[in-house]
Enzyme design. Sequence first.
Site, PDB file in Angstrom:
ATOM      1  N   ASP A 186       0.950  -1.216   0.126  1.00  0.00           N
ATOM      2  CA  ASP A 186      -0.051   0.030   0.173  1.00  0.00           C
ATOM      3  C   ASP A 186       0.947   1.288   0.173  1.00  0.00           C
ATOM      4  O   ASP A 186       0.581   2.077  -0.719  1.00  0.00           O
ATOM      5  CB  ASP A 186      -1.049   0.088   1.361  1.00  0.00           C
ATOM      6  CG  ASP A 186      -1.731   1.415   1.582  1.00  0.00           C
ATOM      7  OD1 ASP A 186      -2.547   1.561   0.640  1.00  0.00           O
ATOM      8  OD2 ASP A 186      -1.528   2.107   2.452  1.00  0.00           O
ATOM      9  N   LYS A 227       1.455   4.291  -3.050  1.00  0.00           N
ATOM     10  CA  LYS A 227       1.160   5.477  -2.787  1.00  0.00           C
ATOM     11  C   LYS A 227       2.704   6.368  -3.207  1.00  0.00           C
ATOM     12  O   LYS A 227       2.470   7.285  -4.048  1.00  0.00           O
ATOM     13  CB  LYS A 227       0.838   5.807  -1.361  1.00  0.00           C
ATOM     14  CG  LYS A 227      -0.450   5.492  -1.216  1.00  0.00           C
ATOM     15  CD  LYS A 227      -0.947   5.583   0.353  1.00  0.00           C
ATOM     16  CE  LYS A 227      -2.193   5.177   0.527  1.00  0.00           C
ATOM     17  NZ  LYS A 227      -2.542   4.750   2.071  1.00  0.00           N
TER      18      LYS A 227
END
Lengths: 393, 393
Positions: free
Chosen positions: A246, A250
């Site tokens: 994750d 980003k």
Amino acid sequence: MFTLTPQLRLVRPTHRLLSTMTVSQKPLLVAVVGVGLVGSEFIQQLLSIPTHSSPFKLISLSSSSRTLFTGRETPIDSATSWKSKLAGSSSPADLADLTNKLLGLVKNEQERVAIVDNTSSENVAGMYPSWLQAGIHVVTPNKKAFSGDRSLYEEILAASRSSGAKFLNEATVGAGLPVIAPLKEILATGDRVIKIEGVFSGTMSYIFNEFSTAKSGGPSFSSVVSVARDKGYTEPHPADDLNGYDVARKLTILSRQISAASVSSTLPELQSFLSVQTQSLIPSPLESTSSGDEFIQKLPEHDAHFSATREAAAKENSVLRYVGVIDTQQGVVKAGLEKYPLSHPFATSLGGSDNIIMFHTERYSPRPLIIQGAGAGAAVTAMGVLGDLLKLV
Amino acid sequence: MFTLTPQLRLVRPTHRLLSTMTVSQKPLLVAVVGVGLVGSEFIQQLLSIPTHSSPFKLISLSSSSRTLFTGRETPIDSATSWKSKLAGSSSPADLADLTNKLLGLVKNEQERVAIVDNTSSENVAGMYPSWLQAGIHVVTPNKKAFSGDRSLYEEILAASRSSGAKFLNEATVGAGLPVIAPLKEILATGDRVIKIEGVFSGTMSYIFNEFSTAKSGGPSFSSVVSVARDKGYTEPHPADDLNGYDVARKLTILSRQISAASVSSTLPELQSFLSVQTQSLIPSPLESTSSGDEFIQKLPEHDAHFSATREAAAKENSVLRYVGVIDTQQGVVKAGLEKYPLSHPFATSLGGSDNIIMFHTERYSPRPLIIQGAGAGAAVTAMGVLGDLLKLV
């Protein structure tokens, strides 16, 4: 000094002027794909804008099983009945059919149309180039398209450039926090990013805010992860958070933004988020556990390792945080566990599942620009999406 | 799952679609009023955008003594020669004449025009209603119009509403920090502000970050103010900072924004920033000192008072900060000295002349959204202004 003529206040706008503004004042037709947690909250927020002042008309909803398409004459305007209307639709979910209908509105009726993708689907992300190419704006919290294959990302850029349709993805990083918009502004106004450093995962933030504090000792790693899972802060299988993907996604989104704006970027050309240097926190013997329950059950066997790491940091008066770093001077993009002294904002001022992002730039130097706050949750994520949609009108 | 048709990627935009977009793709004609520190930096940043990709044409510059108007065919495009070109203009500064010329471009040529007011002049601020009414956008870091007489503010709102021309003033609060845009987004997406609390003045931030720290004791108040003045962090007459007016102005701007977006606001209807509850830090005997030098010379006589206040805070393990608060539950807008415990972000993570702003909202609750960074300085202020201008294109 300036000469003033008070009569100027009497000037009235002309009809010709108003006519040049019609395009931007036409309501934006909105089609929502994905009606899960974030999608539902987004629809509630969108429909809470009073109809008479709303710049939007919600003309389509798609779940994974069905699509409702009302067209612009009878848009969906009720926050209480949209669910039953969608449930009552007999049309199966068919994005190709939806696309053709929207395309008709753009081409034949010169309408302005935006698709809001509230799924986390790679398949939906794969549609962005065709939507953008057709002049349909795309707004989304879905990270897949911007952190996945470089070729898809480049198709998106090219399609947007060629048609002028925009893609806005503020909610892909930090949910509702302003992160991508300030970064775009930093880049577009000629500032230069030196380093971006932050806690980008709400889950990782919660876990380490609980596990590693100013006090010595603390709970076991496995107990913190277990509580986080019970609270719904982790994925059903916590390894899906602890792998760091994750955060890598980003970082990929921000890093590509920087590279796209720079004539010569020192940052690696990320083929996908998998090419980010990412430290996984999954103990190797647990890498192949198939269920979250099994993972949680076996994690205590590895507590000693995490406690030792915490103790080593504590000896340096530091705490552990799982951070992402984009360093344009070193040309490095990486995600992993780092130590921060107690005087550092990452150590002292974080709580809950806060994200915190520090931008070190030529202008924000030596002291950085800092953005902090909840970086996950349906309400703030939906706010980020609706905020993007408002930028289109 | 969603049905996909890969052929969709082949769809090409139509000419009709492109024609509906021409309005927003026309370059935005920009007239700059004010070429001081911020103005010069703004012009440098604007002209650093490569001409072929710039969405702007800089067609006019005005100093307090002269105006240069080039028109759209031969815009100002050189970061090295704009100063000499302006100095060589024989036209006196005449905003009425400038307004008429810009009006001609809007009315007769259907051009999109923005005036960037980089002055801090009330006279220039008084022109905004006429500019907006005529369809000319206004972008500015000048606080005067938005924190001054309520009637002027309301004229601005009405003029913008009637013509559709926009006013953007991100740089009036926190310079280049994203403050007004996130607040607008919070309000427009149906979130509700509970409380905004922050250190809004770079000068006050510096003074109290130096004067009141985690360590007991510290330098005298007068010595800190004197050093701040020597560094150029205060106005020539430090009383112009210590009166708290700058903070009251910023609170007025934010408070009016909240009230304008709320059906029934509990906040007081501020007639001007003078109606904000503002604590002045000017010792009463020094209120009428006419010069900054005299003020600095006499300030040591009042050091004991400030030291005692600092000691009282220290006994509670707290530091002093000059903050602004907008509390929508209490219906209070106030600026003054407050105590913050050492664990509070205002105590620990501030430095230099940082601003920090905490938004407590229904969605950002219990943990607030926090924005922190340099809140003063020509480079970041100009970046905020250029960022606003980019929002228009």
